[in-house]
Motif scaffolding. Structure first.
Motif, PDB file in Angstrom:
ATOM      1  N   GLY A 146      48.555  39.918  34.670  1.00  0.00           N
ATOM      2  CA  GLY A 146      48.522  41.034  35.607  1.00  0.00           C
ATOM      3  C   GLY A 146      47.141  41.670  35.622  1.00  0.00           C
ATOM      4  O   GLY A 146      46.356  41.453  34.704  1.00  0.00           O
ATOM      5  N   PRO A 147      46.822  42.453  36.629  1.00  0.00           N
ATOM      6  CA  PRO A 147      47.698  42.761  37.758  1.00  0.00           C
ATOM      7  C   PRO A 147      47.389  41.981  39.025  1.00  0.00           C
ATOM      8  O   PRO A 147      48.100  42.122  40.018  1.00  0.00           O
ATOM      9  CB  PRO A 147      47.436  44.251  37.984  1.00  0.00           C
ATOM     10  CG  PRO A 147      45.989  44.409  37.637  1.00  0.00           C
ATOM     11  CD  PRO A 147      45.726  43.424  36.514  1.00  0.00           C
ATOM     12  N   ASP A 148      46.338  41.141  39.045  1.00  0.00           N
ATOM     13  CA  ASP A 148      45.903  40.540  40.311  1.00  0.00           C
ATOM     14  C   ASP A 148      46.649  39.238  40.602  1.00  0.00           C
ATOM     15  O   ASP A 148      46.430  38.233  39.931  1.00  0.00           O
ATOM     16  CB  ASP A 148      44.397  40.286  40.292  1.00  0.00           C
ATOM     17  CG  ASP A 148      43.872  39.957  41.678  1.00  0.00           C
ATOM     18  OD1 ASP A 148      44.061  38.803  42.116  1.00  0.00           O
ATOM     19  OD2 ASP A 148      43.312  40.837  42.337  1.00  0.00           O
ATOM     20  N   ARG A 149      47.508  39.262  41.608  1.00  0.00           N
ATOM     21  CA  ARG A 149      48.304  38.080  41.933  1.00  0.00           C
ATOM     22  C   ARG A 149      47.444  36.944  42.484  1.00  0.00           C
ATOM     23  O   ARG A 149      47.757  35.771  42.265  1.00  0.00           O
ATOM     24  CB  ARG A 149      49.402  38.435  42.933  1.00  0.00           C
ATOM     25  CG  ARG A 149      48.886  38.956  44.273  1.00  0.00           C
ATOM     26  CD  ARG A 149      50.025  39.167  45.277  1.00  0.00           C
ATOM     27  NE  ARG A 149      49.530  39.729  46.523  1.00  0.00           N
ATOM     28  CZ  ARG A 149      49.547  41.015  46.816  1.00  0.00           C
ATOM     29  NH1 ARG A 149      50.046  41.871  45.941  1.00  0.00           N
ATOM     30  NH2 ARG A 149      49.077  41.455  47.973  1.00  0.00           N
ATOM     31  N   ASN A 150      46.370  37.287  43.200  1.00  0.00           N
ATOM     32  CA  ASN A 150      45.525  36.237  43.763  1.00  0.00           C
ATOM     33  C   ASN A 150      44.781  35.481  42.669  1.00  0.00           C
ATOM     34  O   ASN A 150      44.753  34.246  42.663  1.00  0.00           O
ATOM     35  CB  ASN A 150      44.528  36.845  44.758  1.00  0.00           C
ATOM     36  CG  ASN A 150      45.207  37.412  45.987  1.00  0.00           C
ATOM     37  OD1 ASN A 150      46.205  36.869  46.464  1.00  0.00           O
ATOM     38  ND2 ASN A 150      44.689  38.510  46.511  1.00  0.00           N
ATOM     39  N   LEU A 151      44.189  36.215  41.734  1.00  0.00           N
ATOM     40  CA  LEU A 151      43.526  35.565  40.605  1.00  0.00           C
ATOM     41  C   LEU A 151      44.546  34.799  39.767  1.00  0.00           C
ATOM     42  O   LEU A 151      44.282  33.675  39.321  1.00  0.00           O
ATOM     43  CB  LEU A 151      42.799  36.602  39.747  1.00  0.00           C
ATOM     44  CG  LEU A 151      42.115  36.083  38.486  1.00  0.00           C
ATOM     45  CD1 LEU A 151      41.104  34.984  38.805  1.00  0.00           C
ATOM     46  CD2 LEU A 151      41.444  37.225  37.728  1.00  0.00           C
ATOM     47  N   GLY A 152      45.729  35.389  39.554  1.00  0.00           N
ATOM     48  CA  GLY A 152      46.758  34.710  38.790  1.00  0.00           C
ATOM     49  C   GLY A 152      47.204  33.406  39.442  1.00  0.00           C
ATOM     50  O   GLY A 152      47.357  32.375  38.769  1.00  0.00           O
ATOM     51  N   ASN A 153      47.415  33.420  40.753  1.00  0.00           N
ATOM     52  CA  ASN A 153      47.792  32.201  41.472  1.00  0.00           C
ATOM     53  C   ASN A 153      46.696  31.145  41.380  1.00  0.00           C
ATOM     54  O   ASN A 153      46.977  29.954  41.206  1.00  0.00           O
ATOM     55  CB  ASN A 153      48.077  32.518  42.943  1.00  0.00           C
ATOM     56  CG  ASN A 153      49.482  33.041  43.170  1.00  0.00           C
ATOM     57  OD1 ASN A 153      50.440  32.544  42.587  1.00  0.00           O
ATOM     58  ND2 ASN A 153      49.621  34.043  44.026  1.00  0.00           N
ATOM     59  N   TYR A 154      45.455  31.593  41.497  1.00  0.00           N
ATOM     60  CA  TYR A 154      44.331  30.658  41.390  1.00  0.00           C
ATOM     61  C   TYR A 154      44.295  30.032  40.001  1.00  0.00           C
ATOM     62  O   TYR A 154      44.125  28.806  39.860  1.00  0.00           O
ATOM     63  CB  TYR A 154      43.023  31.383  41.696  1.00  0.00           C
ATOM     64  CG  TYR A 154      41.787  30.542  41.463  1.00  0.00           C
ATOM     65  CD1 TYR A 154      41.486  29.474  42.293  1.00  0.00           C
ATOM     66  CD2 TYR A 154      40.929  30.821  40.396  1.00  0.00           C
ATOM     67  CE1 TYR A 154      40.359  28.690  42.078  1.00  0.00           C
ATOM     68  CE2 TYR A 154      39.799  30.051  40.174  1.00  0.00           C
ATOM     69  CZ  TYR A 154      39.523  28.986  41.016  1.00  0.00           C
ATOM     70  OH  TYR A 154      38.402  28.204  40.787  1.00  0.00           O
ATOM     71  N   LEU A 155      44.464  30.842  38.965  1.00  0.00           N
ATOM     72  CA  LEU A 155      44.456  30.322  37.601  1.00  0.00           C
ATOM     73  C   LEU A 155      45.610  29.355  37.378  1.00  0.00           C
ATOM     74  O   LEU A 155      45.445  28.296  36.738  1.00  0.00           O
ATOM     75  CB  LEU A 155      44.528  31.477  36.601  1.00  0.00           C
ATOM     76  CG  LEU A 155      43.285  32.357  36.506  1.00  0.00           C
ATOM     77  CD1 LEU A 155      43.581  33.619  35.701  1.00  0.00           C
ATOM     78  CD2 LEU A 155      42.117  31.589  35.888  1.00  0.00           C
ATOM     79  N   ASN A 156      46.773  29.669  37.893  1.00  0.00           N
ATOM     80  CA  ASN A 156      47.897  28.739  37.782  1.00  0.00           C
ATOM     81  C   ASN A 156      47.571  27.403  38.445  1.00  0.00           C
ATOM     82  O   ASN A 156      47.896  26.331  37.923  1.00  0.00           O
ATOM     83  CB  ASN A 156      49.156  29.342  38.418  1.00  0.00           C
ATOM     84  CG  ASN A 156      49.893  30.299  37.497  1.00  0.00           C
ATOM     85  OD1 ASN A 156      49.696  30.301  36.283  1.00  0.00           O
ATOM     86  ND2 ASN A 156      50.762  31.126  38.069  1.00  0.00           N
TER      87      ASN A 156
END
Length: 310
Positions: free
Chosen positions: A149-159
């Motif tokens: 958290g909290p950034d969903r865009n960065l999290g999606n990119y990392l995934n």
């Protein structure tokens, strides 16, 4: 104190008198970047705050950056030019709600982006920046359950680049959310030789058309290393100041937001800081950042872990 040169001279004098160091983020205006002792991204600012010997740290950025400096250097006075310079991403993740989110996902390791409040960092196992996020995520076993958290865009990119399935908090940065894919494509058509470079906080459609994706510092370094001469820059436009300084023969085009009245995308929080406010901040010793000691003791651990892994 009505002209910029007067502010520059006065700031330099006060900096010496107060034994102060001025740290500025790349998203600050060019005049503040030019007067600062150190200019960098969130990771660099944290590293400098941890090692400086100055008695006073003036953090020209947003509030969570000042908090991070105070967490790392509690014995020092930490000032910010404007206490109202917040962060939409940090605001999107209230600590009490995030604590509830963590309780809903037991046995998960909590990774928090540095763009969070001290209270959220205190709930975290390790903090990351966009510079070191991939390295830190990949330092965990592949089967470890992770919250990001909290950034969903960065999290999606990392995934997408690590193959992980981190559980994501639904937050976002108002600047990077607002880039217009259609307008970037139109710029690309008008400047076919230009490379689109983007911060991973951008939405996925923007990242899909980018020739290079990276943190603010990585984008800057890429423009230096690249043989290209034109770049469409999909991050906060303040970094273009340093890009032009390092690459005087290259051209940089700010990617526009959806708002049709704007040609570039600026963080209005970052732009609350001015040379006049920086001068008054040094002169008056305020606004000063304070962090509750109990919160600080919890928040410092994940930050130090980040610095060790970086």
């Amino acid at each position: 104190m009505k002209i910029q040169t007067d502010y520059t001279e006065a700031i330099s004098r006060l900096r010496r008198e107060k034994n102060a160091v001025i740290l500025a983020h790349y998203y600050q205006t060019g005049d503040i970047q030019d007067v600062a002792d150190c200019v960098g991204d969130s990771l660099a600012l944290a590293q400098w705050a941890a090692k400086t010997e100055a008695e006073t740290i003036v953090l020209c950025g947003v509030h969570f950056m000042g908090e991070t400096a105070k967490i790392l250097s509690p014995e020092k006075k930490v000032l910010v030019p404007d206490a109202a310079a917040g962060c939409s991403l940090a605001d999107s993740c209230p600590a009490d709600a995030f604590a509830g989110f963590i309780r809903q996902h037991p046995d998960h390791t909590v990774i928090s982006y540095v763009n969070t409040t001290a209270a959220v960092k205190a709930l975290t196992d390790v903090v990351v920046t966009s510079t070191n996020a991939r390295r830190i995520v990949e330092s965990f076993p592949e089967d470890e359950k992770l919250i990001f958290g909290p950034d969903r865009n960065l999290g999606n990119y990392l995934n997408s680049i690590t193959g992980r399935r981190m559980v994501l908090w639904e937050g976002a940065c108002h600047v990077h959310e607002q880039f217009s894919l259609e307008k970037i494509l139109a710029l690309k058509q008008a400047f076919p030789q230009a490379e689109v470079i983007a911060h991973p906080e951008c939405r996925e459609p923007v990242l899909q058309i980018a020739g290079f994706i990276g943190s603010t510092a990585a984008l800057l370094d890429h423009t230096v290393r690249s043989s290209g001469t034109q770049f469409i820059v999909a991050t906060e436009s303040g970094v273009i100041h340093e890009m032009r300084k390092r690459n005087p023969s290259k051209s940089f085009i700010p990617a526009p937001p959806n708002d049709s009245t704007c040609a570039c995308n600026e963080c209005h929080f970052m732009r609350l800081n001015t040379m006049e406010k920086l001068y008054r901040c040094l002169r008056d010793g305020q606004p000063e950042i304070t962090v509750d000691e109990a919160v600080r003791e919890k928040a410092v651990r994940p930050i130090l872990r980040m610095l060790e892994l970086s």
